[in-house]
Design a protein around this motif. Sequence first.
Motif, PDB file in Angstrom:
ATOM      1  N   UNK A 315       1.569   8.161  17.358  1.00  0.00           N
ATOM      2  CA  UNK A 315       2.904   7.702  17.758  1.00  0.00           C
ATOM      3  C   UNK A 315       3.396   6.473  17.007  1.00  0.00           C
ATOM      4  N   UNK A 316       4.705   6.387  16.872  1.00  0.00           N
ATOM      5  CA  UNK A 316       5.373   5.205  16.329  1.00  0.00           C
ATOM      6  C   UNK A 316       5.190   4.036  17.294  1.00  0.00           C
ATOM      7  N   UNK A 317       4.977   2.843  16.741  1.00  0.00           N
ATOM      8  CA  UNK A 317       5.019   1.602  17.514  1.00  0.00           C
ATOM      9  C   UNK A 317       6.204   0.783  17.015  1.00  0.00           C
ATOM     10  N   UNK A 318       6.828   0.026  17.922  1.00  0.00           N
ATOM     11  CA  UNK A 318       7.885  -0.888  17.504  1.00  0.00           C
ATOM     12  C   UNK A 318       7.754  -2.181  18.297  1.00  0.00           C
ATOM     13  N   UNK A 319       8.414  -3.242  17.792  1.00  0.00           N
ATOM     14  CA  UNK A 319       8.245  -4.576  18.350  1.00  0.00           C
ATOM     15  C   UNK A 319       9.608  -5.144  18.732  1.00  0.00           C
ATOM     16  N   UNK A 320       9.653  -5.783  19.907  1.00  0.00           N
ATOM     17  CA  UNK A 320      10.872  -6.409  20.405  1.00  0.00           C
ATOM     18  C   UNK A 320      10.604  -7.887  20.692  1.00  0.00           C
ATOM     19  N   UNK A 321      11.614  -8.703  20.425  1.00  0.00           N
ATOM     20  CA  UNK A 321      11.444 -10.155  20.550  1.00  0.00           C
ATOM     21  C   UNK A 321      11.218 -10.568  21.999  1.00  0.00           C
ATOM     22  N   UNK A 322      10.231 -11.422  22.191  1.00  0.00           N
ATOM     23  CA  UNK A 322       9.905 -11.976  23.503  1.00  0.00           C
ATOM     24  C   UNK A 322       9.937 -13.493  23.406  1.00  0.00           C
ATOM     25  N   UNK A 323      10.584 -14.124  24.350  1.00  0.00           N
ATOM     26  CA  UNK A 323      10.642 -15.589  24.376  1.00  0.00           C
ATOM     27  C   UNK A 323       9.244 -16.155  24.653  1.00  0.00           C
ATOM     28  N   UNK A 324       8.892 -17.183  23.901  1.00  0.00           N
ATOM     29  CA  UNK A 324       7.558 -17.774  24.048  1.00  0.00           C
ATOM     30  C   UNK A 324       7.327 -18.342  25.450  1.00  0.00           C
ATOM     31  N   UNK A 325       8.393 -18.675  26.165  1.00  0.00           N
ATOM     32  CA  UNK A 325       8.273 -19.227  27.513  1.00  0.00           C
ATOM     33  C   UNK A 325       8.299 -18.163  28.602  1.00  0.00           C
ATOM     34  N   UNK A 326       8.426 -16.909  28.204  1.00  0.00           N
ATOM     35  CA  UNK A 326       8.450 -15.832  29.195  1.00  0.00           C
ATOM     36  C   UNK A 326       7.134 -15.824  29.970  1.00  0.00           C
ATOM     37  N   UNK A 327       7.222 -15.784  31.291  1.00  0.00           N
ATOM     38  CA  UNK A 327       6.014 -15.862  32.120  1.00  0.00           C
ATOM     39  C   UNK A 327       5.080 -14.674  31.899  1.00  0.00           C
ATOM     40  N   UNK A 328       5.614 -13.583  31.355  1.00  0.00           N
ATOM     41  CA  UNK A 328       4.758 -12.415  31.119  1.00  0.00           C
ATOM     42  C   UNK A 328       3.662 -12.687  30.097  1.00  0.00           C
ATOM     43  N   UNK A 329       3.859 -13.699  29.246  1.00  0.00           N
ATOM     44  CA  UNK A 329       2.820 -14.022  28.267  1.00  0.00           C
ATOM     45  C   UNK A 329       1.545 -14.537  28.920  1.00  0.00           C
ATOM     46  N   UNK A 330       1.630 -14.924  30.196  1.00  0.00           N
ATOM     47  CA  UNK A 330       0.476 -15.505  30.891  1.00  0.00           C
ATOM     48  C   UNK A 330      -0.335 -14.453  31.658  1.00  0.00           C
ATOM     49  N   UNK A 331       0.115 -13.195  31.629  1.00  0.00           N
ATOM     50  CA  UNK A 331      -0.542 -12.164  32.429  1.00  0.00           C
ATOM     51  C   UNK A 331      -1.007 -11.010  31.547  1.00  0.00           C
ATOM     52  N   UNK A 332      -2.202 -10.499  31.828  1.00  0.00           N
ATOM     53  CA  UNK A 332      -2.661  -9.290  31.138  1.00  0.00           C
ATOM     54  C   UNK A 332      -1.750  -8.111  31.502  1.00  0.00           C
ATOM     55  N   UNK A 333      -1.487  -7.274  30.515  1.00  0.00           N
ATOM     56  CA  UNK A 333      -0.756  -6.040  30.782  1.00  0.00           C
ATOM     57  C   UNK A 333      -1.563  -5.120  31.695  1.00  0.00           C
ATOM     58  N   UNK A 334      -0.861  -4.259  32.398  1.00  0.00           N
ATOM     59  CA  UNK A 334      -1.518  -3.162  33.105  1.00  0.00           C
ATOM     60  C   UNK A 334      -1.645  -1.938  32.202  1.00  0.00           C
ATOM     61  N   UNK A 335      -1.106  -2.043  31.005  1.00  0.00           N
ATOM     62  CA  UNK A 335      -1.155  -0.961  30.023  1.00  0.00           C
ATOM     63  C   UNK A 335      -1.918  -1.459  28.798  1.00  0.00           C
ATOM     64  N   UNK A 336      -2.787  -0.616  28.260  1.00  0.00           N
ATOM     65  CA  UNK A 336      -3.406  -0.934  26.978  1.00  0.00           C
ATOM     66  C   UNK A 336      -3.564   0.348  26.166  1.00  0.00           C
ATOM     67  N   UNK A 337      -3.836   0.176  24.896  1.00  0.00           N
ATOM     68  CA  UNK A 337      -4.046   1.318  24.013  1.00  0.00           C
ATOM     69  C   UNK A 337      -5.518   1.665  23.931  1.00  0.00           C
ATOM     70  N   UNK A 338      -5.778   2.912  23.593  1.00  0.00           N
ATOM     71  CA  UNK A 338      -7.127   3.351  23.238  1.00  0.00           C
ATOM     72  C   UNK A 338      -7.058   4.010  21.863  1.00  0.00           C
TER      73      UNK A 338
END
Length: 384
Positions: A315-338
């Motif tokens: 599959x194609x991957x793409x990247x979207x801008x995330x603010x460095x102060x976004x609180x999501x940066x402090x939490x592990x995703x519930x999704x990961x790749x294999x």
Amino acid sequence: MTEWRLVEGTLTTWYDASSHAAGAALVERLAATGVDVDLRANGLRLRTRDEESAGEISKAAHDLGLTADPSVLQEVRLAFEASDPVAVTTFWRTALGYADTSDGLQDPLRRDPTVSVHQLTDSRPLRNRIHVDVVRPSDAVDAVRAASGQEPYGAWGVALADPEGNEADVVPGDQLSPEATDWWANFAAMVFYPTTSSTQASRLVSAVAKLADDANTPLQIDLRPAGVMIDGSKDQWEDDAPNGGAAFVELARRIQDAAHELGLAPDPQPLRFVQFGIDAVDADVLSTLWRTLLGYQPDPREQVSDIYDPRRLNPVLFFQQLDANDERTKQRNRIHFELVVPQDQAQARIDTALSAGGRVLDRSDQHCLLSDPEGNEIDILTVH
């Protein structure tokens, strides 16, 4: 059979080829049914569970002068961690149109990435930084929306969420053109023709290969026991693509005519395009790591952050801008790749990821869990 490897329990190989037609010559010599073939302009992947069939394929490939390259074999998959795996599985089964298997949710044609759902043991309430786009014919999307009981939301009005907040942009496709009504534009222009015999399928593959070479247009031509999927790859049918626009529609029309001459009719039900987005504070750094690890290439278009498999097998991957102060940066995703690779290729992939800025989180004999610099995870697996 040194050119074959076990990947996801299936004997798999890749042969380089100089054109669609050069690969189709091997397809024409395949007597066995039950072999999955993914034919590309630069080669073809074959998968079988039968050692005898694999041996016959190898002999035919050698007779045709084709060279195997097992180092490129890989499968990119997606894994969810969920407090209620049953509910999450139900949503994604419907959204993707997948089937249940012992390995998780799987595309019945084994083209799009497998999805698995595992038990979550801690609380992660924030939105993921990894998300899914799935594009299907409009009737299928209507059914997904009805089953979810949700009104689509988000910037494009197409987002849906599973019971634990994992999001998908479920996008309705449309027919490609009045001149090629068998085809659907689902980010990629595609058509599926069910076939009734291996001879009929092989004839279609050969006809499509010649038409694609004549048009100088790379196509994905995927042969399965149920039929043949023809896929133009993401955005390659659009006006600004090489041989896109009217030229692609003309190629689609000629392929459609060839299928009709063989007595074939299209079935839109299996059509699907799936890609994964990663929200990134530093998209350039993450793109470099993921390209390096997966052997992907960057999309050359300006303002497009896509990276893609040069063999168009993953599959194609793409990247979207995330603010460095976004609180999501402090939490592990519930999704990961294999990433499933042959056993003899795993260490090379791990070393590649580490050289590009990845770090090891956990390791055993059969897997190595890695993180990119922003905490997005990929588990390199060698399980057979």
